[in-house]
Design an enzyme around this catalytic site. Structure first.
Site, PDB file in Angstrom:
ATOM      1  N   GLU A 219      30.823  -6.554 -48.288  1.00  0.00           N
ATOM      2  CA  GLU A 219      30.786  -5.349 -49.126  1.00  0.00           C
ATOM      3  C   GLU A 219      30.697  -5.630 -50.629  1.00  0.00           C
ATOM      4  OE1 GLU A 219      33.735  -2.390 -48.166  1.00  0.00           O
ATOM      5  OE2 GLU A 219      32.988  -2.151 -46.117  1.00  0.00           O
ATOM      6  N   GLU A 323      32.213  -3.050 -39.046  1.00  0.00           N
ATOM      7  CA  GLU A 323      33.408  -2.236 -39.274  1.00  0.00           C
ATOM      8  C   GLU A 323      33.110  -0.790 -38.898  1.00  0.00           C
ATOM      9  OE1 GLU A 323      35.196  -2.505 -43.163  1.00  0.00           O
ATOM     10  OE2 GLU A 323      35.011  -4.690 -43.257  1.00  0.00           O
TER      11      GLU A 323
END
Ligand SMILES: *[C@@H]1O[C@H](CO)[C@@H](O)[C@H](O)[C@H]1NC(C)=O
Ligand SMILES: *[C@@H]1O[C@H](CO)[C@@H](O)[C@H](O)[C@H]1NC(C)=O
Ligand SMILES: *[C@@H]1O[C@H](CO)[C@@H](O)[C@H](O)[C@H]1NC(C)=O
Ligand SMILES: *[C@@H]1O[C@H](CO)[C@@H](O)[C@H](O)[C@H]1NC(C)=O
Ligand SMILES: *[C@@H]1O[C@H](CO)[C@@H](O)[C@H](O)[C@H]1NC(C)=O
Length: 409
Positions: A219, A323
């Site tokens: 991320e 995720e």
């Protein structure tokens, strides 16, 4: 199934429904092959979040017991406790947060993969004297991957906290800062030293025998937050990371079929097309994080959530959804329709929501739930974020490989 060039992304306006077939296992080579152990199966896994980078929001009791209450991230807790006291507190955490029993339980639920978020500071000589990170974690990483190897679980090592922090104001980086400093030559170099060191460890330390994938950075900053930083990373860090991993493998004489899969946040993440400057895409995979909780298109009721889950997202080829969770929008999560405390009648809907999601993610490489374990979110153990507790609550089926077949989509 890999896109042969960056240009093919541009023509891919909608979504690919192609099913990525993962390379088949060669059982004869199991003892030396570290690349892929799943055969044609999909990745079905859980994250071991809050093990090597504790995030207070889903581990409030744990954090408090470590003496870190009131601190937002590992950096501020270590700075406050002092290095030695912090090292002792974190060691207590590493010893107990994930045990061999957890790993056995993960395998017993039909899961085949764990993704392990780690900070660059687990390679302690990369830490500068003006930085605050706990020391001593590596031994516990060795334990966890060794147990995973014994249980036959495939492992993804994820560089989750980069030097300087790769995204603003995020405790998952280990150091929350408004001005993330990852995007420099010096910090790319530290990240690359981490990656080549980890690559060597994976290939030369038997505990790492089922580690098949390395994620170069979790991320990172999105282009809409800072396009200068994101573009610089795409151009200067991404290809260098690839080369450093592959160069180390080539120095070690690793056969092609044993080379690691390399995972980048995919274009859907918003930092750009990761392969833009890559000269090679052999064993390149993409990570995507899908949280309907934060997507307003999921609407406000159970039907709209399932509808969105089934119809609005298709993973592209070679995507692992690294995720996702069972959470819903904050203003909905405690209502009669969606609440889970004192609402046993809602459990079955969460099973639908789970099955719907995994059935979509299995159209590509598979899925990894966030998270395996948590404690004390919003005053209780909210199993919408915790796989272990969600199975106990009856929301997630006991056999992960059956879940997709229960999909309402
Ligand atoms: C983007 O980050 C750079 C530092 O890497 C900084 O100089 C610049 O001001 C930032 N731009 C925005 C729009 O925040
Ligand atoms: C990719 O290939 C081009 C052309 O051969 C070369 O100029 C460039 O340096 C290579 N990039 C990387 C990151 O290896
Ligand atoms: C659910 O929300 C959708 C819009 O997102 C709406 O069209 C539909 O009528 C709602 N259903 C119920 C049962 O309220
Ligand atoms: C289902 O999703 C479609 C596509 O986004 C949308 O047009 C429709 O209104 C949705 N229906 C409900 C009940 O949410
Ligand atoms: C889980 O489901 C799969 C697929 O249906 C099946 O092959 C397997 O035997 C099941 N495992 C257990 C422990 O029931």
């Amino acid at each position: 199934m890999l896109y042969s060039s960056a240009a093919s992304w541009l023509t891919l306006t909608i979504v690919s429904t192609a099913i990525a077939t993962l390379p088949a296992i060669d059982t004869e080579k199991l003892s030396v092959s570290r690349r892929w152990l799943l055969g044609d199966d999909k990745i079905r896994g859980v994250n071991l979040g809050s093990l090597f980078i504790v995030e207070e929001w889903f581990a409030k009791d744990e954090w408090a017991s470590m003496g870190c209450k009131g601190f937002y991230d590992e950096w501020s807790c270590v700075e406050s406790l002092g290095q030695e006291a912090a090292d002792a507190a974190f060691e207590g955490h590493w010893k107990s947060w994930i045990t061999e029993d957890d790993i056995a339980q993960i395998a017993s639920y039909g899961l085949n993969t764990i993704r392990i978020p780690v900070g660059f500071w687990i390679k302690e000589d990369l830490v500068q004297s003006d930085e605050y990170y706990p020391r001593g974690g590596l031994k516990y990483l060795d334990h966890v991957v060794g147990w995973a190897g014994d249980a036959g679980l495939y492992v993804i090592i994820d560089l989750h906290g980069g030097p300087g922090s790769q995204s603003p104001n995020e405790e998952f980086t280990g150091h929350s800062t408004a001005n993330p400093g990852f995007f420099t030559v010096a910090n790319y170099e530290r990240a690359n030293q981490f990656l080549e060191w980890m690559t060597e460890r994976i290939h030369t330390n038997d505990a790492y025998r089922t580690v098949g994938m390395i994620e170069v950075i979790n991320e990172p900053i999105k282009r809409r937050v800072n396009a200068t930083d994101a573009d610089d990373m795409l151009k200067n860090f991404y290809p260098a990371a690839w080369n450093r991993i592959r160069d180390r493998e080539s120095e070690l004489g690793i056969a092609k079929e044993d080379m690691l899969h390399i995972l980048y946040m995919g274009s859907n993440w918003g930092s750009g097309h990761p392969e833009t400057y890559l000269n090679d895409t052999t064993y390149l995979y993409f990570d995507d994080h899908v949280y309907w909780k934060f997507d307003t298109r999921s609407g406000k009721n159970k039907t709209s959530y399932i509808n969105a889950t089934c119809s609005l997202y298709r993973p592209e080829s070679n995507v692992v959804v690294g995720e996702f969770s069972l959470s819903v929008a904050s203003d909905l999560q405690n209502t009669d329709e969606f609440g889970i405390q004192g609402h046993p009648e809602n459990v079955a809907w969460y099973t639908d929501y789970f099955a719907a999601q995994v059935s979509i993610y299995e159209k590509s490489g598979g899925w990894i739930f966030w998270n395996w374990k948590c404690n004390w979110i919003n005053q209780f153990n909210d199993w919408r974020w915790c796989y272990k507790t969600a199975v106990e609550a009856g929301a997630i089926p006991k056999n992960a490989s059956k879940a997709a077949s229960l999909s309402p989509c």
